[in-house]
Write a protein that holds these residues in place. Structure first.
Motif, mmCIF file in Angstrom:
data_model
loop_
_atom_site.group_PDB
_atom_site.id
_atom_site.type_symbol
_atom_site.label_atom_id
_atom_site.label_comp_id
_atom_site.label_asym_id
_atom_site.label_seq_id
_atom_site.Cartn_x
_atom_site.Cartn_y
_atom_site.Cartn_z
ATOM 1 N N CYS A 39 67.543 61.739 141.289
ATOM 2 C CA CYS A 39 68.950 61.402 141.472
ATOM 3 C C CYS A 39 69.717 62.650 141.871
ATOM 4 O O CYS A 39 69.563 63.704 141.247
ATOM 5 C CB CYS A 39 69.545 60.824 140.186
ATOM 6 S SG CYS A 39 71.145 60.060 140.504
ATOM 7 N N ARG A 82 73.034 62.685 141.942
ATOM 8 C CA ARG A 82 74.368 62.604 141.338
ATOM 9 C C ARG A 82 74.380 63.313 139.996
ATOM 10 O O ARG A 82 73.320 63.608 139.431
ATOM 11 C CB ARG A 82 74.758 61.141 141.124
ATOM 12 C CG ARG A 82 74.718 60.293 142.375
ATOM 13 C CD ARG A 82 75.895 60.583 143.267
ATOM 14 N NE ARG A 82 76.027 59.548 144.290
ATOM 15 C CZ ARG A 82 76.816 59.656 145.346
ATOM 16 N NH1 ARG A 82 77.532 60.751 145.539
ATOM 17 N NH2 ARG A 82 76.898 58.681 146.214
ATOM 18 N N ARG A 83 75.607 63.491 139.476
ATOM 19 C CA ARG A 83 75.746 64.220 138.212
ATOM 20 C C ARG A 83 76.604 63.448 137.210
ATOM 21 O O ARG A 83 77.439 64.037 136.523
ATOM 22 C CB ARG A 83 76.425 65.564 138.472
ATOM 23 C CG ARG A 83 75.625 66.503 139.345
ATOM 24 C CD ARG A 83 76.235 67.900 139.267
ATOM 25 N NE ARG A 83 75.319 68.914 139.725
ATOM 26 C CZ ARG A 83 75.238 69.314 140.990
ATOM 27 N NH1 ARG A 83 76.008 68.764 141.926
ATOM 28 N NH2 ARG A 83 74.370 70.249 141.329
ATOM 29 N N CYS A 84 76.398 62.152 137.099
ATOM 30 C CA CYS A 84 77.191 61.351 136.155
ATOM 31 C C CYS A 84 77.042 61.955 134.760
ATOM 32 O O CYS A 84 75.929 62.219 134.313
ATOM 33 C CB CYS A 84 76.715 59.902 136.159
ATOM 34 S SG CYS A 84 76.652 59.187 137.812
ATOM 35 N N CYS A 136 74.631 60.167 132.183
ATOM 36 C CA CYS A 136 73.316 59.656 132.549
ATOM 37 C C CYS A 136 72.191 60.690 132.406
ATOM 38 O O CYS A 136 72.269 61.789 132.958
ATOM 39 C CB CYS A 136 73.356 59.125 133.978
ATOM 40 S SG CYS A 136 71.797 58.366 134.449
ATOM 41 N N ASN A 182 70.508 62.458 135.469
ATOM 42 C CA ASN A 182 71.373 63.157 136.430
ATOM 43 C C ASN A 182 70.678 64.429 136.926
ATOM 44 O O ASN A 182 69.826 65.003 136.264
ATOM 45 C CB ASN A 182 72.738 63.456 135.806
ATOM 46 C CG ASN A 182 72.696 64.654 134.887
ATOM 47 O OD1 ASN A 182 72.759 65.809 135.329
ATOM 48 N ND2 ASN A 182 72.538 64.393 133.604
ATOM 49 N N GLU A 201 70.032 57.712 142.471
ATOM 50 C CA GLU A 201 70.461 57.847 143.868
ATOM 51 C C GLU A 201 69.560 58.913 144.485
ATOM 52 O O GLU A 201 69.794 60.107 144.340
ATOM 53 C CB GLU A 201 71.949 58.180 143.956
ATOM 54 C CG GLU A 201 72.777 57.009 143.465
ATOM 55 C CD GLU A 201 74.087 56.816 144.209
ATOM 56 O OE1 GLU A 201 74.271 57.408 145.291
ATOM 57 O OE2 GLU A 201 74.931 56.068 143.701
HETATM 58 FE FE1 FES Z 1 72.255 59.228 139.028
HETATM 59 FE FE2 FES Z 1 74.732 58.829 138.178
HETATM 60 S S1 FES Z 1 73.344 60.356 137.552
HETATM 61 S S2 FES Z 1 73.746 57.865 139.868
#
Ligand code: FES
Ligand code: 5AD
Length: 357
Positions: free
Chosen positions: A67, A69-71, A74, A77, A114
């Motif tokens: 992934c 992203r850095r949510c 999560c 991440n 992602e």
């Molecule tokens: Fe993967 Fe939010 S950490 S989409």
């Protein structure tokens, strides 16, 4: 006397085209067990009326934990360097779909982080292969992608897409999704819908900074956008995220949110989410008794399953694949319900579900 007050408000919420957020907030704030019971019973009746007694199954395959992203909430991440990353091959995915089909399941959910390494044409080929071998609905849950990718996969035969909004409050959304844009996510949901996907969204209940008013707005957001499916689960803090010290979401609040979502959306498919099953105990039976009509057994092959740790203590990380079938049957029976082995397409009436454009 006080119980009929709750009933009156629930009826008002149920019959309003645009429910009053204050009424939703009032129900979310209820603490009296008897009153909460009234809410759950009301939601259960609506579920029975619009969805029947069947519990639909969606077999999930978490095929990549990469992934970018850095949510903040999560566990997979990008900044979590402690987990080993994996991406299943086409063959591994097809073999797993075969196992799921042999359990009579008719929907596969292909989920991943992602992952920029997922080439659109590669996933198209996976979808085409599944569709040519099995009579099964394909749901994708791979995040925000170009509209072109969504179109390609829809043409390849994918019928459904899950993209949770996580919170419908733009400010709160921005505060925990660095580099992501709330408006863009809404744009993705619009694109998916107009491509004819049965579209699912959802939220996390108990996110840091989220209050009852925010959740009331989330429920209105679900109604307004008329999603085909909506996933609601409690926040579970993960040790390798910056939310590690934040308090977890409350099961009771998640259940009230689920019940209200059933009451306002009527026939949306609502799963008793894995997160709801991963708290101090398994709250999925309660979820099914207050509005939910879907279960999502996990078919990710065992070595990978524990690496897809979006939150800790995730349910069913060590059960053998297929064990879930018996478990689901048992859960349904215990509730006087039955497992629905059909595809269980959207209950919303729309023509485009059959169109492949
Ligand atoms: Fe993967 Fe939010 S950490 S989409
Ligand atoms: N707690 C609860 N749910 C989470 N998700 C991700 N991280 C967490 C967490 N810590 C949910 C998000 C995501 C889905 C795959 O899992 O809603 O969309």
């Amino acid at each position: 006397m006080k119980y009929s007050v709750v009933k009156t408000i629930l009826n008002k919420i149920y019959t309003s085209r645009v429910p009053d957020p204050g009424d939703l907030e009032f129900v979310l704030s209820l603490r009296d067990p008897e009153e909460i019971r009234e809410v759950f019973t009301f939601a259960d009746k609506i579920r029975e009326k619009f969805c029947g007694k069947g519990i639909a199954l969606r077999g999930i395959i978490e095929f990549s934990n990469y992934c970018f992203r850095r949510c903040f909430y999560c566990g997979i991440n990008k900044d979590n360097s402690k987990i080993k990353r994996y991406r299943m091959s086409r063959k591994e995915i097809l073999d797993t779909v075969g196992r799921l089909v042999s359990c009579r399941i008719k929907t596969v959910v292909l989920q991943s982080g992602e992952d920029a390494g997922i080439d659109a044409a590669w996933l198209e080929d996976v979808i085409l292969s599944i569709k040519s071998r099995f009579d099964i609905a394909v749901t994708l849950s791979v995040g925000e992608r170009e509209n072109e990718d969504y179109r390609l996969w829809r043409r390849a035969g994918a019928e459904r897409y899950l993209l949770k909004i996580e919170t419908s409050n733009e400010k709160l959304y921005s505060s925990m999704h660095p580099g992501m844009d709330f408006r863009h996510r809404i744009g993705c949901l619009n694109a998916l819908k107009s491509l004819g996907y049965q579209t699912g969204s959802g939220i996390i209940v108990g996110l840091p900074g989220q209050d009852l008013k925010t959740i009331a707005r989330d429920i209105l957001f679900f109604k307004k956008r008329d999603f085909d499916m909506i996933g609601i689960g409690p926040f579970i803090p993960h040790q390798n995220t910056c939310f590690t010290d934040k308090p977890g979401g409350d099961a009771g609040l998640a259940l009230k949110t689920l019940a209200l979502t059933r009451i306002v959306t009527r026939n949306a498919h609502l799963p008793a989410t894995t997160a709801l099953g991963s708290l101090d105990r398994d709250y999925r039976p309660e979820g099914l008794a207050c509005g939910a009509n879907v279960l999502m057994p996990n078919f990710t092959p065992l070595p990978y399953r524990k690496l897809y740790e979006i939150y800790p203590q995730k349910r069913c990380v060590s059960e053998a694949p297929g064990a879930c079938g018996t478990c689901m049957e048992k859960m349904a029976k215990g509730l006087g319900r039955f497992v629905d082995y059909s595809r269980a397409d959207s209950l919303k009436k729309r023509d485009q579900f059959t169109a492949h454009s």
